[in-house]
Design a protein around this motif. Structure first.
Motif, PDB file in Angstrom:
ATOM      1  N   PRO A  27       0.824  -1.207   0.000  1.00 16.99           N
ATOM      2  CA  PRO A  27       0.000   0.000   0.000  1.00 16.99           C
ATOM      3  C   PRO A  27       0.865   1.267   0.000  1.00 16.99           C
ATOM      4  O   PRO A  27       1.780   1.398   0.810  1.00 16.99           O
ATOM      5  CB  PRO A  27      -0.798  -0.132   1.311  1.00 16.99           C
ATOM      6  CG  PRO A  27      -0.865  -1.606   1.562  1.00 16.99           C
ATOM      7  CD  PRO A  27       0.466  -2.130   1.083  1.00 16.99           C
ATOM      8  N   GLY A  49       2.550   2.952   3.077  1.00 19.33           N
ATOM      9  CA  GLY A  49       1.642   2.649   4.186  1.00 19.33           C
ATOM     10  C   GLY A  49       2.153   1.447   4.964  1.00 19.33           C
ATOM     11  O   GLY A  49       1.627   0.343   4.821  1.00 19.33           O
ATOM     12  N   ALA A  51       2.047   0.490   8.182  1.00 20.11           N
ATOM     13  CA  ALA A  51       1.107  -0.196   9.081  1.00 20.11           C
ATOM     14  C   ALA A  51       0.066  -0.986   8.285  1.00 20.11           C
ATOM     15  O   ALA A  51      -0.284  -2.116   8.654  1.00 20.11           O
ATOM     16  CB  ALA A  51       0.429   0.808  10.004  1.00 20.11           C
ATOM     17  N   LEU A  52      -0.417  -0.415   7.203  1.00 17.38           N
ATOM     18  CA  LEU A  52      -1.391  -1.119   6.364  1.00 17.38           C
ATOM     19  C   LEU A  52      -0.754  -2.332   5.689  1.00 17.38           C
ATOM     20  O   LEU A  52      -1.386  -3.376   5.532  1.00 17.38           O
ATOM     21  CB  LEU A  52      -1.991  -0.168   5.324  1.00 17.38           C
ATOM     22  CG  LEU A  52      -3.126  -0.724   4.480  1.00 17.38           C
ATOM     23  CD1 LEU A  52      -4.249  -1.294   5.342  1.00 17.38           C
ATOM     24  CD2 LEU A  52      -3.664   0.367   3.560  1.00 17.38           C
ATOM     25  N   THR A  53       0.515  -2.209   5.315  1.00 21.63           N
ATOM     26  CA  THR A  53       1.231  -3.338   4.726  1.00 21.63           C
ATOM     27  C   THR A  53       1.308  -4.488   5.725  1.00 21.63           C
ATOM     28  O   THR A  53       1.063  -5.652   5.370  1.00 21.63           O
ATOM     29  CB  THR A  53       2.646  -2.914   4.283  1.00 21.63           C
ATOM     30  OG1 THR A  53       2.546  -1.820   3.370  1.00 21.63           O
ATOM     31  CG2 THR A  53       3.376  -4.064   3.605  1.00 21.63           C
ATOM     32  N   ARG A  55      -0.767  -5.038   8.191  1.00 26.17           N
ATOM     33  CA  ARG A  55      -2.135  -5.584   8.294  1.00 26.17           C
ATOM     34  C   ARG A  55      -2.442  -6.513   7.135  1.00 26.17           C
ATOM     35  O   ARG A  55      -3.051  -7.577   7.326  1.00 26.17           O
ATOM     36  CB  ARG A  55      -3.167  -4.459   8.335  1.00 26.17           C
ATOM     37  CG  ARG A  55      -3.266  -3.784   9.682  1.00 26.17           C
ATOM     38  CD  ARG A  55      -4.377  -2.757   9.747  1.00 26.17           C
ATOM     39  NE  ARG A  55      -5.653  -3.331   9.357  1.00 26.17           N
ATOM     40  CZ  ARG A  55      -6.660  -2.639   8.843  1.00 26.17           C
ATOM     41  NH1 ARG A  55      -6.552  -1.336   8.664  1.00 26.17           N
ATOM     42  NH2 ARG A  55      -7.790  -3.224   8.530  1.00 26.17           N
ATOM     43  N   CYS A  56      -2.053  -6.118   5.921  1.00 27.43           N
ATOM     44  CA  CYS A  56      -2.281  -6.961   4.736  1.00 27.43           C
ATOM     45  C   CYS A  56      -1.573  -8.303   4.879  1.00 27.43           C
ATOM     46  O   CYS A  56      -2.148  -9.356   4.580  1.00 27.43           O
ATOM     47  CB  CYS A  56      -1.790  -6.261   3.475  1.00 27.43           C
ATOM     48  SG  CYS A  56      -2.805  -4.882   2.951  1.00 27.43           S
ATOM     49  N   HIS A  59      -3.367 -10.475   7.287  1.00 25.75           N
ATOM     50  CA  HIS A  59      -4.588 -10.989   6.661  1.00 25.75           C
ATOM     51  C   HIS A  59      -4.272 -12.156   5.727  1.00 25.75           C
ATOM     52  O   HIS A  59      -4.938 -13.191   5.766  1.00 25.75           O
ATOM     53  CB  HIS A  59      -5.304  -9.873   5.902  1.00 25.75           C
ATOM     54  CG  HIS A  59      -6.538 -10.334   5.202  1.00 25.75           C
ATOM     55  ND1 HIS A  59      -7.729 -10.548   5.863  1.00 25.75           N
ATOM     56  CD2 HIS A  59      -6.756 -10.648   3.905  1.00 25.75           C
ATOM     57  CE1 HIS A  59      -8.636 -10.966   5.000  1.00 25.75           C
ATOM     58  NE2 HIS A  59      -8.067 -11.029   3.795  1.00 25.75           N
TER      59      HIS A  59
END
Length: 126
Positions: A27, A49, A51-53, A55-56, A59
């Protein structure tokens, strides 16, 4: 796209192959090079991103981490040298923890254009 990944893993299993899922485009991008999905000459580490990375990756590990054809997850592809080594090491540690909380697959952390042996020698990388 999860159904496509699931199908690819199932096909790999049917044919006796194993898979390394590589997050090629994080991201916000992990560089400005087209290797991460888009070319952006004005890219800077602030766009990534992180933190979003993480999270991905968590997931992906949660959804696919127990699939018998999944051998590894690569946390990012060719991160920019303009990402500080300190930030990259922190990301690798966070990504490892996120994946490990759901799966025991191999976690691949590219040492693209870095002198990691030196970092390890000085105790900055676990």
């Amino acid at each position: 796209c999860e159904q496509h990944i699931r199908h690819a893993l199932d096909w790999a299993l049917e044919t006796g192959l194993t898979v390394n899922l590589c997050l090629h485009g994080a991201p916000g991008g992990q560089s400005g090079h087209d290797a991460c999905g888009c070319s952006n000459p004005r890219w800077s580490p602030a766009l990534w991103g992180r933190a979003l990375t993480v999270r991905c990756l968590g997931h992906v590990a949660r959804v696919f981490g127990r699939h018998p054809a999944l051998a590894a997850i690569t946390v990012v592809n060719e991160p920019s040298r303009s990402i500080s080594t300190r930030d990259l090491v922190a990301f690798y540690c966070d990504a490892y923890a996120a994946i490990r909380s759901h799966s025991q697959v191999t976690v691949v952390m590219p040492v693209y254009q870095r002198m990691w042996w030196w970092m390890r020698f000085w105790g900055q990388f676990p």
